[in-house]
Design a protein around this motif. Structure first.
Motif, PDB file in Angstrom:
ATOM      1  N   HIS A   1      20.700   7.302 -29.293  1.00 55.43           N
ATOM      2  CA  HIS A   1      21.629   8.089 -30.116  1.00 55.43           C
ATOM      3  C   HIS A   1      22.745   7.185 -30.667  1.00 55.43           C
ATOM      4  O   HIS A   1      23.059   7.229 -31.857  1.00 55.43           O
ATOM      5  CB  HIS A   1      22.229   9.227 -29.284  1.00 55.43           C
ATOM      6  N   GLY A   2      23.313   6.370 -29.798  1.00 53.40           N
ATOM      7  CA  GLY A   2      24.374   5.459 -30.234  1.00 53.40           C
ATOM      8  C   GLY A   2      23.885   4.489 -31.300  1.00 53.40           C
ATOM      9  O   GLY A   2      24.593   4.210 -32.283  1.00 53.40           O
ATOM     10  N   ALA A   3      22.669   3.999 -31.142  1.00 57.31           N
ATOM     11  CA  ALA A   3      22.092   3.057 -32.113  1.00 57.31           C
ATOM     12  C   ALA A   3      21.895   3.734 -33.467  1.00 57.31           C
ATOM     13  O   ALA A   3      22.183   3.147 -34.521  1.00 57.31           O
ATOM     14  CB  ALA A   3      20.764   2.519 -31.583  1.00 57.31           C
ATOM     15  N   GLU A   4      21.418   4.959 -33.437  1.00 52.57           N
ATOM     16  CA  GLU A   4      21.180   5.723 -34.671  1.00 52.57           C
ATOM     17  C   GLU A   4      22.500   6.027 -35.395  1.00 52.57           C
ATOM     18  O   GLU A   4      22.589   5.915 -36.627  1.00 52.57           O
ATOM     19  CB  GLU A   4      20.435   7.018 -34.310  1.00 52.57           C
ATOM     20  N   VAL A   5      23.518   6.391 -34.617  1.00 48.07           N
ATOM     21  CA  VAL A   5      24.834   6.662 -35.206  1.00 48.07           C
ATOM     22  C   VAL A   5      25.398   5.386 -35.831  1.00 48.07           C
ATOM     23  O   VAL A   5      25.886   5.391 -36.968  1.00 48.07           O
ATOM     24  CB  VAL A   5      25.806   7.217 -34.133  1.00 48.07           C
TER      25      VAL A   5
END
Lengths: 276, 276
Positions: free
Chosen positions: B122-126
């Motif tokens: 999720h952090g990578a996508e954000v």
């Protein structure tokens, strides 16, 4: 209102657990971890003049299921069909309560969310005294880690990332109510230790180690189960005891490799679901 | 270290959403709702001298996936294969990031939990700017309602209890980054309204209504999508626009009934999972 609805709910073997009693049923529950299984319970609900619950074709009393019907204010026939052994630690009562909640919601157009329906089934199971953690684990699927107890409004769930074959063998029955309504201090201390070790290393191998240690520390390990686990270990496999039942479960082909005539299933990653 | 691991991640069509930016990527995300689809992305990870990402056999750059590999400190080849249209609102980048995280964990024995791996993806996508809510929805499966934004440590998820056939038709591409990095105030207000209406009545029918209203209020509805949705409605069906893409999705056989040559899939109740 539709004519009927069908729901599949995975079986669930618990490896270790705590007993966390609170004043409200939806805050009461257990921490711990287990495996959701592709072998499960199929629940069919139809409207009826008078409520009744059938398990594998036989009319039966399942307090948790009747409580779900009451909470949702319906009269219905709930038919549960399963190949899982009963009273052997597979969460059949929790599965039937959860499946009934999801199916009633569909048949009677109750317009409740998954969390609301899971809350109702969890509360019913707690009040019936037949389980503390199966319902929320069965709603999730996979290899659930219950970090905090209770229904979906209060608990915290994580999971071990895992898939693959699981085997089980049941040696006999055991009453869940008898254990969880007794003195649970030792059990809970052992459960907390097991949970800490799994949180530090969330792998299936550590889950099996923690489960074996829990069954010894909580004095729940029986001679038959102990001997079977040893046989699997000697054959190079990895087995533990299902809480609460005289059941051994093993990763991969552990029981078969040790010469047992075990039932073969897999990790069920989906959790409870409507069958279209 | 094992030789390879394979993960399936469902596609995810978002019906409506908000943009919730916070200082930390794991708190940043979106509220909203969507449908996880059995048509998804299969991700295979193998250790390699130098990291590379392949999409349907072609080497590609997917910032979110490279960020996942960096966060997990590995060099690997990530191969994603999908029948889903790209840049059309199915969350292919989120799926590949999440699949890479789960597969890397297995191949390189990283011993992280499902929540930890989902947090990383999720952090990578954000940070890559390619999505805000797909990863957490794809980890859950079903018809996720994202009540609070962010990764698993911060968000709150619920779901509509639903199953069955879903169809989709893609008319063209659209850049997610362009929309979510622009002025999102109107969009977020419309998303909040849609979310309130779904929480009050968590059914798939209400989800579709709320999604249609959102696409109009957020001024994201294009003429081609609008006309297709109208055709489905005229044929007695129920359709909405997938965010963010020139894509129409419909319940049951809605698009087919209206004469469109649509792709048929189903609600995926399991979410991201290792393929044994």
């Amino acid at each position: 209102m539709t004519e009927m609805a069908r729901v599949f709910v995975p079986g669930h073997v618990t490896g270790f657990f705590t007993v966390d009693r609170r004043s409200e049923p939806t805050r009461t529950g257990s921490r711990g971890a287990g495996i959701a299984l592709s072998e499960g319970v199929t629940i069919t609900v139809r409207p009826a003049e008078e409520s009744a619950v059938f398990l594998d074709g036989e009319r039966t009393l399942m307090d948790a299921v009747h409580r779900v019907l009451d909470a949702l204010d319906v009269q219905a026939h709930v038919r549960a069909v399963t190949d899982l052994p009963l009273g052997a630690g597979f969460g059949v009562s929790g599965a039937t309560a959860l499946g009934a909640a999801l199916a009633v919601n569909r048949v009677f157009d109750r317009r409740l969310s998954v969390r609301e329906l899971t809350t109702i089934a969890h509360g019913a199971e707690v009040q019936a005294g037949t389980g503390l953690g199966d319902v929320v684990a069965q709603a999730r699927g996979g290899v659930p880690i219950r970090l905090e107890p209770g229904g979906p409004q209060h608990n915290v769930l994580d999971g071990v990332s895992a898939a693959g074959r699981v085997e089980y063998l049941t040696l006999g029955e055991r009453s869940t109510a008898e254990v969880i309504e007794g003195d649970t201090e030792t059990l809970t201390t052992a459960g907390e230790r097991a949970l800490s070790s799994l949180v530090a290393e969330p792998t299936v191998e550590q889950f099996m180690r923690a489960s074996r240690q829990f069954s010894r520390e909580a004095s729940l390990l029986t001679e038959g189960v102990r001997a079977t686990i040893m046989d699997v270990t000697d054959a190079g496999g990895d087995a533990a005891m299902a809480m609460l039942g005289e059941t051994v479960f093993a990763l991969g082909s552990g029981l078969t490799d040790a010469g047992y005539d075990a039932t073969v299933t897999t990790v069920d990653s989906a959790g409870a679901r409507l069958v279209a």
